[in-house]
Design a protein around this motif. Structure first.
Motif, PDB file in Angstrom:
ATOM      1  N   ARG A  64      19.869  40.244  -7.973  1.00 47.96           N
ATOM      2  CA  ARG A  64      21.205  40.028  -7.411  1.00 47.96           C
ATOM      3  C   ARG A  64      22.268  40.653  -8.295  1.00 47.96           C
ATOM      4  NH1 ARG A  64      19.075  34.710  -6.571  1.00 47.96           N
ATOM      5  NH2 ARG A  64      20.273  33.914  -8.354  1.00 47.96           N
ATOM      6  N   SER A  65      22.121  40.471  -9.609  1.00 49.39           N
ATOM      7  CA  SER A  65      23.113  40.964 -10.556  1.00 49.39           C
ATOM      8  C   SER A  65      23.147  42.489 -10.594  1.00 49.39           C
ATOM      9  CB  SER A  65      22.806  40.407 -11.948  1.00 49.39           C
ATOM     10  OG  SER A  65      23.693  40.924 -12.908  1.00 49.39           O
ATOM     11  N   ILE A 155      22.264  57.269 -14.742  1.00 48.73           N
ATOM     12  CA  ILE A 155      22.211  55.934 -15.325  1.00 48.73           C
ATOM     13  C   ILE A 155      21.039  55.942 -16.291  1.00 48.73           C
ATOM     14  CG2 ILE A 155      21.914  53.467 -14.878  1.00 48.73           C
ATOM     15  CD1 ILE A 155      22.850  54.043 -11.973  1.00 48.73           C
ATOM     16  N   VAL A 156      21.296  55.716 -17.577  1.00 47.42           N
ATOM     17  CA  VAL A 156      20.205  55.739 -18.558  1.00 47.42           C
ATOM     18  C   VAL A 156      19.912  54.321 -19.030  1.00 47.42           C
ATOM     19  CG1 VAL A 156      20.661  58.100 -19.320  1.00 47.42           C
ATOM     20  CG2 VAL A 156      21.764  56.192 -20.487  1.00 47.42           C
ATOM     21  N   PHE A 161      22.371  59.229 -24.688  1.00 48.77           N
ATOM     22  CA  PHE A 161      22.898  60.254 -23.793  1.00 48.77           C
ATOM     23  C   PHE A 161      24.271  59.800 -23.327  1.00 48.77           C
ATOM     24  CE2 PHE A 161      23.362  62.599 -19.785  1.00 48.77           C
ATOM     25  CZ  PHE A 161      23.029  63.879 -20.207  1.00 48.77           C
ATOM     26  N   SER A 162      25.287  60.519 -23.708  1.00 45.82           N
ATOM     27  CA  SER A 162      26.658  60.047 -23.529  1.00 45.82           C
ATOM     28  C   SER A 162      27.179  60.212 -22.114  1.00 45.82           C
ATOM     29  CB  SER A 162      27.590  60.770 -24.509  1.00 45.82           C
ATOM     30  OG  SER A 162      27.533  62.180 -24.299  1.00 45.82           O
ATOM     31  N   ARG A 163      26.741  61.257 -21.408  1.00 39.06           N
ATOM     32  CA  ARG A 163      27.322  61.559 -20.091  1.00 39.06           C
ATOM     33  C   ARG A 163      26.631  60.749 -18.988  1.00 39.06           C
ATOM     34  NH1 ARG A 163      25.980  66.281 -22.324  1.00 39.06           N
ATOM     35  NH2 ARG A 163      24.533  66.881 -20.653  1.00 39.06           N
ATOM     36  N   SER A 164      26.724  59.434 -19.107  1.00 34.93           N
ATOM     37  CA  SER A 164      26.016  58.594 -18.146  1.00 34.93           C
ATOM     38  C   SER A 164      26.564  57.172 -18.184  1.00 34.93           C
ATOM     39  CB  SER A 164      24.522  58.564 -18.478  1.00 34.93           C
ATOM     40  OG  SER A 164      24.318  57.962 -19.744  1.00 34.93           O
ATOM     41  N   VAL A 165      26.124  56.388 -17.207  1.00 36.95           N
ATOM     42  CA  VAL A 165      26.382  54.953 -17.185  1.00 36.95           C
ATOM     43  C   VAL A 165      25.203  54.275 -17.872  1.00 36.95           C
ATOM     44  CG1 VAL A 165      26.598  52.925 -15.694  1.00 36.95           C
ATOM     45  CG2 VAL A 165      27.722  55.077 -15.060  1.00 36.95           C
ATOM     46  N   ARG A 166      25.478  53.237 -18.663  1.00 35.20           N
ATOM     47  CA  ARG A 166      24.421  52.480 -19.312  1.00 35.20           C
ATOM     48  C   ARG A 166      23.839  51.435 -18.348  1.00 35.20           C
ATOM     49  NH1 ARG A 166      24.580  56.048 -22.180  1.00 35.20           N
ATOM     50  NH2 ARG A 166      24.992  56.197 -24.424  1.00 35.20           N
ATOM     51  N   TRP A 167      22.515  51.339 -18.333  1.00 37.51           N
ATOM     52  CA  TRP A 167      21.856  50.352 -17.493  1.00 37.51           C
ATOM     53  C   TRP A 167      22.393  48.948 -17.747  1.00 37.51           C
ATOM     54  CZ3 TRP A 167      18.592  49.912 -13.454  1.00 37.51           C
ATOM     55  CH2 TRP A 167      17.899  48.704 -13.277  1.00 37.51           C
ATOM     56  N   GLY A 168      22.623  48.628 -18.997  1.00 41.06           N
ATOM     57  CA  GLY A 168      23.114  47.313 -19.356  1.00 41.06           C
ATOM     58  C   GLY A 168      24.492  46.999 -18.814  1.00 41.06           C
TER      59      GLY A 168
END
Length: 541
Positions: A64-65, A155-156, A161-168
């Protein structure tokens, strides 16, 4: 006596009745929520490499989150999200969370070359890619994927890797965003070599997985099991095994990768009760501790029929065959109580929710005992190949029938036996390899005029890839050319697709329509390895 059912027919009727116990008129996350309600503290999965695990109530909350976080990121129902990860918890969590918002997962083999990744991403129209920082770096730097990745949101799941969204950063508490999702909504575009040509995306719905997991859970009589899987999650097996484990309120134990030397260690350590049993272990020399385990039931594929009873006696478990494919899910199944298949080579009976027919080349149904192509239809087989009307027209027939491309016969008791393969496919270590793709990569090398790929029988892997090459005069036919060809294939094909045997020819036999006569190549000599360079043993045979 007239009117009496044979053992296989009686088992078939009882098994179909048992399948009805499962609720399949919902969606994937409804199954998870029900497991969280009835068995909140049960462990859904345990990843062996790092020991991480998640309970059913935690899994429901996590999906859900993450699903809410994906929505806030701008991903909507119907969007394709590629997932290119090794076996780690983020993979199944991504799959289930993507499905929870009505979006579609596109699993990508981590062993693919950049050319192969680019094909899958472009063909699926993926808007996002969930991967590791190492893979993101590699793909962003390779010419085949650099421009494509510039238009895909990354999404990593780790740092670096800076050019991304973090999964967390995906987690969200706004669960009010979550939409209703129909059982008929797509949840996977699962790429497979299928029956023709380059990899094609099988369009699989929530209901496809609900039916498949219900059938496989009924095979275990809906009893809680510890289940082991060592295949990568970008393949089918871990996905249906996970949903099956949830159905029976069991635990899926996930190995990082297959290891026949450690397999029985895992079985004993985690008290595994069900798994797909590796062929190599069945064929290995007997050991004093072969029965020292808690396995009750296993599935096997292609086990020589003369070894079946011996294997069950040696290991003390019940082993059964089956037949399925990505396009149709489970088509033929052997319930574990079906005793009259042992030693026969039969795959079993028609799976529940499936209707089977054996047809001649003109599409006419054949009587029992005659060999023909297996056709399948039924509830929630794939919707079709993604953006491939040509391939769909080739495999689908009036009335919803799907042509498998495999040859079967059926006996009077309803047992099915696979006898061969129509499709131009090579099956190596449970991997489908389209001959056409290997040939296309071969032809893209300078100096190669013609190419034909065949499967060569192999005791360990089932088949190995052999390529026949016709080269132009300038290319020559020496060892330096062969070395260059192998390098070319390694740059453009996943390792399991690279031909092991390479035969250089001045010409290839042709049919009247000027196509390569592969049946002639297959019948030229008893051992197709002779006359070819063996790149594994590094010698000419």
């Amino acid at each position: 006596m007239t009117g009496m059912l044979s053992m296989s027919q009686a088992v078939s009727e009882a098994f179909k009745a048992r399948c009805i116990q499962a609720d399949i008129n919902v969606n994937l996350h409804a199954v998870i929520e029900e497991a969280a309600r009835t068995h909140p503290d049960g462990v859904a999965w345990h990843f062996i490499a790092d020991g991480s695990e998640i309970t059913y109530v935690q899994l429901a909350a996590a999906t859900r989150s993450v699903a809410s976080g994906l929505l806030e990121l701008g991903i909507q129902a119907g969007d394709r999200v590629a997932v290119m990860l090794p076996n780690r918890p983020e993979f199944p969590l991504a799959w289930l969370s993507i499905g929870r918002i009505g979006a579609v997962m596109v699993p990508v083999n981590v062993g693919y070359t950049s050319r192969e990744v680019a094909y899958v991403l472009a063909d699926s129209g993926a808007t996002n890619l969930i991967t590791t920082s190492d893979l993101a770096e590699r793909l962003s730097g390779d010419a085949e994927t650099r421009d494509l990745l510039a238009s895909i949101a990354l999404i990593v799941v780790d740092e670096g890797f800076s050019r991304s969204v973090r999964w967390g950063d995906l987690a969200s508490t706004d669960e009010a965003l979550l939409p209703e999702v129909s059982p008929e909504a797509l949840v996977n575009i699962q790429y497979t070599s299928g029956t023709t040509g380059f990899p094609k995306g099988c369009m699989l719905t929530h209901d496809y997985w609900l039916v498949l997991s219900a059938v496989t859970a009924a095979r275990l009589n809906f009893e809680a099991q510890n289940v082991l899987v060592a295949q990568p999650f970008f393949y089918m097996d871990p996905q249906w095994l996970l949903m099956m484990a949830i159905r029976v309120r069991g635990t899926l134990f996930v190995a990082e990768k297959m290891s026949t030397t450690r397999f029985m260690e895992w079985v004993r350590r985690f008290r595994i009760e069900f798994c797909s049993f590796p062929d190599l272990l069945a064929k290995a020399p007997a050991r004093p501790d072969d029965r020292d385990h808690s396995l009750r039931h296993v599935v096997v594929y292609g086990l020589p029929k003369q070894l079946h009873a011996e294997m069950e006696e040696r290991f003390g478990f019940v082993a059964r065959e089956g037949y399925g494919m990505t396009e149709v899910g489970s088509a033929i199944i052997s319930p574990f109580e079906l005793e009259d298949v042992v030693g026969t080579g039969s795959c079993g009976i028609a799976s529940p929710f499936r209707e089977l027919s054996i047809r001649d080349p003109d599409g006419n149904a054949l009587p029992d005992g005659q060999e023909g192509e297996l056709w399948v239809r039924g509830r929630s087989i794939m919707q079709g190949y993604w953006k491939r009307p040509d391939a769909n027209a080739e495999v689908f027939r009036e009335g919803g029938w799907f042509r498998t491309g495999d040859l079967f016969r059926k006996d009077a008791d309803g047992l099915y036996y696979i006898t061969g393969r129509i499709k131009d496919m090579i099956r190596r270590s449970n991997e489908n390899i389209a001959a056409r793709e290997v040939e296309a990569v071969s032809l893209s090398m300078a100096g190669v005029k013609e190419a034909a790929a065949l499967g060569v029988p192999d005791e360990v892997r089932g088949e190995e890839v052999k390529i026949y090459l016709v080269t132009d005069t300038a290319a020559g036919a020496d060892e330096s050319f062969v070395d260059g060809y192998i390098r070319h294939c390694r740059q453009n094909l996943a390792p399991f697709k690279v031909p092991r045997f390479i035969e250089l020819r001045s010409e290839l036999p042709k049919t009247s329509s000027d196509k390569v006569a592969k049946h002639v190549l297959r019948s030229e000599r008893p051992d197709l390895r002779t006359g070819a360079f063996d790149r594994v043993d590094n010698l000419w045979r």
